[in-house]
Design a protein around this motif. Sequence first.
Motif, PDB file in Angstrom:
ATOM      1  N   LEU A 271      18.808  43.898  55.503  1.00 27.71           N
ATOM      2  CA  LEU A 271      18.937  45.343  55.146  1.00 27.71           C
ATOM      3  C   LEU A 271      20.344  45.396  54.499  1.00 27.71           C
ATOM      4  O   LEU A 271      20.867  45.980  53.158  1.00 27.71           O
ATOM      5  N   ARG A 272      21.431  45.007  55.210  1.00 33.57           N
ATOM      6  CA  ARG A 272      22.915  45.220  54.924  1.00 33.57           C
ATOM      7  C   ARG A 272      23.213  44.136  53.566  1.00 33.57           C
ATOM      8  O   ARG A 272      24.060  44.641  52.786  1.00 33.57           O
ATOM      9  N   ARG A 273      22.417  42.948  53.585  1.00 36.07           N
ATOM     10  CA  ARG A 273      22.707  42.174  52.295  1.00 36.07           C
ATOM     11  C   ARG A 273      21.969  42.658  51.094  1.00 36.07           C
ATOM     12  O   ARG A 273      22.533  42.770  50.086  1.00 36.07           O
ATOM     13  N   ARG A 274      21.170  43.367  51.115  1.00 35.53           N
ATOM     14  CA  ARG A 274      20.269  43.961  50.235  1.00 35.53           C
ATOM     15  C   ARG A 274      20.891  45.059  49.588  1.00 35.53           C
ATOM     16  O   ARG A 274      21.012  45.523  48.406  1.00 35.53           O
ATOM     17  N   TYR A 275      21.514  45.827  50.478  1.00 32.08           N
ATOM     18  CA  TYR A 275      22.428  46.946  50.349  1.00 32.08           C
ATOM     19  C   TYR A 275      23.440  46.612  49.454  1.00 32.08           C
ATOM     20  O   TYR A 275      24.042  47.255  48.415  1.00 32.08           O
ATOM     21  N   ALA A 276      24.163  45.536  50.010  1.00 30.79           N
ATOM     22  CA  ALA A 276      25.539  45.044  49.206  1.00 30.79           C
ATOM     23  C   ALA A 276      25.253  44.514  47.899  1.00 30.79           C
ATOM     24  O   ALA A 276      26.032  44.607  46.795  1.00 30.79           O
ATOM     25  N   ASP A 277      24.123  43.844  47.596  1.00 33.99           N
ATOM     26  CA  ASP A 277      23.538  43.217  46.406  1.00 33.99           C
ATOM     27  C   ASP A 277      23.304  44.547  45.466  1.00 33.99           C
ATOM     28  O   ASP A 277      23.764  44.555  44.216  1.00 33.99           O
ATOM     29  N   ALA A 278      22.691  45.551  45.904  1.00 30.20           N
ATOM     30  CA  ALA A 278      22.408  46.618  45.186  1.00 30.20           C
ATOM     31  C   ALA A 278      23.580  47.329  44.728  1.00 30.20           C
ATOM     32  O   ALA A 278      23.762  47.860  43.625  1.00 30.20           O
ATOM     33  N   ALA A 279      24.459  47.482  45.725  1.00 32.52           N
ATOM     34  CA  ALA A 279      25.894  48.343  45.426  1.00 32.52           C
ATOM     35  C   ALA A 279      26.685  47.424  44.324  1.00 32.52           C
ATOM     36  O   ALA A 279      27.158  47.998  43.402  1.00 32.52           O
ATOM     37  N   ALA A 280      26.715  46.054  44.520  1.00 37.83           N
ATOM     38  CA  ALA A 280      27.512  45.403  43.629  1.00 37.83           C
ATOM     39  C   ALA A 280      26.829  45.411  42.307  1.00 37.83           C
ATOM     40  O   ALA A 280      27.444  45.450  41.104  1.00 37.83           O
ATOM     41  N   ALA A 281      25.532  45.564  42.090  1.00 35.24           N
ATOM     42  CA  ALA A 281      24.980  45.452  40.780  1.00 35.24           C
ATOM     43  C   ALA A 281      24.999  46.829  40.087  1.00 35.24           C
ATOM     44  O   ALA A 281      25.294  46.927  38.992  1.00 35.24           O
ATOM     45  N   GLN A 282      24.916  48.066  40.950  1.00 34.24           N
ATOM     46  CA  GLN A 282      25.417  49.218  40.705  1.00 34.24           C
ATOM     47  C   GLN A 282      26.876  49.284  39.862  1.00 34.24           C
ATOM     48  O   GLN A 282      27.097  49.760  38.751  1.00 34.24           O
ATOM     49  N   ARG A 283      27.649  49.012  40.560  1.00 32.32           N
ATOM     50  CA  ARG A 283      28.998  48.974  40.115  1.00 32.32           C
ATOM     51  C   ARG A 283      29.254  47.708  38.873  1.00 32.32           C
ATOM     52  O   ARG A 283      30.066  48.344  38.124  1.00 32.32           O
ATOM     53  N   GLY A 284      28.638  46.950  38.939  1.00 34.55           N
ATOM     54  CA  GLY A 284      28.602  46.152  37.864  1.00 34.55           C
ATOM     55  C   GLY A 284      28.037  46.778  36.686  1.00 34.55           C
ATOM     56  O   GLY A 284      28.653  46.489  35.439  1.00 34.55           O
ATOM     57  N   ALA A 285      26.940  47.450  36.601  1.00 38.13           N
ATOM     58  CA  ALA A 285      26.426  48.143  35.500  1.00 38.13           C
ATOM     59  C   ALA A 285      27.517  49.260  35.019  1.00 38.13           C
ATOM     60  O   ALA A 285      27.515  49.656  33.921  1.00 38.13           O
ATOM     61  N   ILE A 286      28.137  49.844  35.968  1.00 44.61           N
ATOM     62  CA  ILE A 286      29.382  50.956  35.541  1.00 44.61           C
ATOM     63  C   ILE A 286      30.366  50.244  34.637  1.00 44.61           C
ATOM     64  O   ILE A 286      30.954  50.717  33.736  1.00 44.61           O
ATOM     65  N   ALA A 287      30.825  49.086  35.415  1.00 41.63           N
ATOM     66  CA  ALA A 287      31.951  48.407  34.842  1.00 41.63           C
ATOM     67  C   ALA A 287      31.339  47.951  33.373  1.00 41.63           C
ATOM     68  O   ALA A 287      32.181  48.061  32.212  1.00 41.63           O
ATOM     69  N   ALA A 288      30.223  47.526  33.264  1.00 43.65           N
ATOM     70  CA  ALA A 288      29.703  47.014  31.864  1.00 43.65           C
ATOM     71  C   ALA A 288      29.706  48.070  31.055  1.00 43.65           C
ATOM     72  O   ALA A 288      29.876  48.156  29.837  1.00 43.65           O
ATOM     73  N   GLU A 289      29.204  49.324  31.316  1.00 38.29           N
ATOM     74  CA  GLU A 289      29.118  50.388  30.390  1.00 38.29           C
ATOM     75  C   GLU A 289      30.415  50.872  30.053  1.00 38.29           C
ATOM     76  O   GLU A 289      30.587  51.304  28.789  1.00 38.29           O
ATOM     77  N   LEU A 290      31.428  50.911  30.678  1.00 39.78           N
ATOM     78  CA  LEU A 290      32.755  51.348  30.322  1.00 39.78           C
ATOM     79  C   LEU A 290      33.391  50.308  29.512  1.00 39.78           C
ATOM     80  O   LEU A 290      34.098  50.812  28.597  1.00 39.78           O
ATOM     81  N   ARG A 291      33.150  49.031  29.693  1.00 38.02           N
ATOM     82  CA  ARG A 291      33.691  47.869  28.710  1.00 38.02           C
ATOM     83  C   ARG A 291      33.049  48.416  27.439  1.00 38.02           C
ATOM     84  O   ARG A 291      33.788  47.997  26.414  1.00 38.02           O
ATOM     85  N   ALA A 292      31.684  48.531  27.219  1.00 31.39           N
ATOM     86  CA  ALA A 292      30.955  48.681  26.145  1.00 31.39           C
ATOM     87  C   ALA A 292      31.608  49.947  25.538  1.00 31.39           C
ATOM     88  O   ALA A 292      31.609  49.948  24.213  1.00 31.39           O
ATOM     89  N   ALA A 293      32.070  51.007  26.252  1.00 26.13           N
ATOM     90  CA  ALA A 293      32.703  52.100  25.498  1.00 26.13           C
ATOM     91  C   ALA A 293      34.018  51.924  25.049  1.00 26.13           C
ATOM     92  O   ALA A 293      34.609  52.483  24.432  1.00 26.13           O
TER      93      ALA A 293
END
Length: 327
Positions: A271-293
């Motif tokens: 569960l901790r691993r899945r949580y960390a992976d999901a959190a990393a994917a979420q922050r990656g999506a945020i960073a990608a959207e900011l770069r695109a902007a």
Amino acid sequence: MTTPVRPAAGGERDEAVLARLQLLVTRKLDGLLQGDYAGLLPGPGSEAGESREYRPGDDVRRMDWPVTARTTMPHVRRTVADRELETWLAVDLSASLDFGTGRWLKRDVVVAAAAALTHLTVRGGNRIGAVIGTGAEPPARTGRWRAAPPPPTGPGVLTRVPARSGRREAQALLRAVAHTPVRPGRSDLGALVDLLNRPPRRRGLAVVISDFLAPPAQWGRPLRKLRVRHDVLAIEVVDPRELELPDVGVLPVVDPETGELHEVQTADAGLRRRYADAAAAQRGAIAAELRAAGAGHLRLRTDRDWLLDMVRFVAAQRHARTRGTTR
């Protein structure tokens, strides 16, 4: 290292905390504005400056064709930042900001970042304004309710503080941010950013301070629209527990925006691993959207020295925009 502050408190303590925060920011940030720049970031400006050789990533719209033709090497035209800068802050105070497991709450870091930006702006005689967003107004309680009502789901409460110059006006802006109550629910970050697009303003610096937990589809387009006219800086506030879970057994957690209570078995390594992976994917999506902007991206954490991170970011941005040989 900075010392913990709690800007969300009320009354006289609020004023004492803001005064202490201003002193801290002044002592550590004085001297950062030495040079030709009038704001936090050395914006492109509109006055033509010197030319330098083209480097990958430079804006091709700034190509200096006469120099390129004379030297047979691609050159771009540098510009001098405008002396008078208008800065606008979009401050997101959703209920999710009322959380923190480090040295501060996320809300504390938001107010502290606003204080630092205000200091960097007004000390040069420039104007600064803000739009503040928080959750929707809570519904009125009636005697018929036996339990807490569901959280509001509206667009939230949006407040505008006009852009003004002067230390007194800057203090009033900080008080407006620090004294804004956190209400249940999430503010509409897209609508908050869009307030900086209306009415159209002269070119300046726009800073969005949030945890950016709202879906990127909600705020990405308004941010790209804002970037067309202004230099944009996104300050993302993060708590370490939003990135990974500790192994502490059964952990009760409450969603500050909905009030929902969940019990999580953190002893489960999967569960901790899945949580960390999901959190990393979420922050990656945020960073990608900011770069695109095309926005600058600064991440501040509740378990780190936020002021030192801001100083390093400013220094890195200025170095990136001024390195190279000028002609």
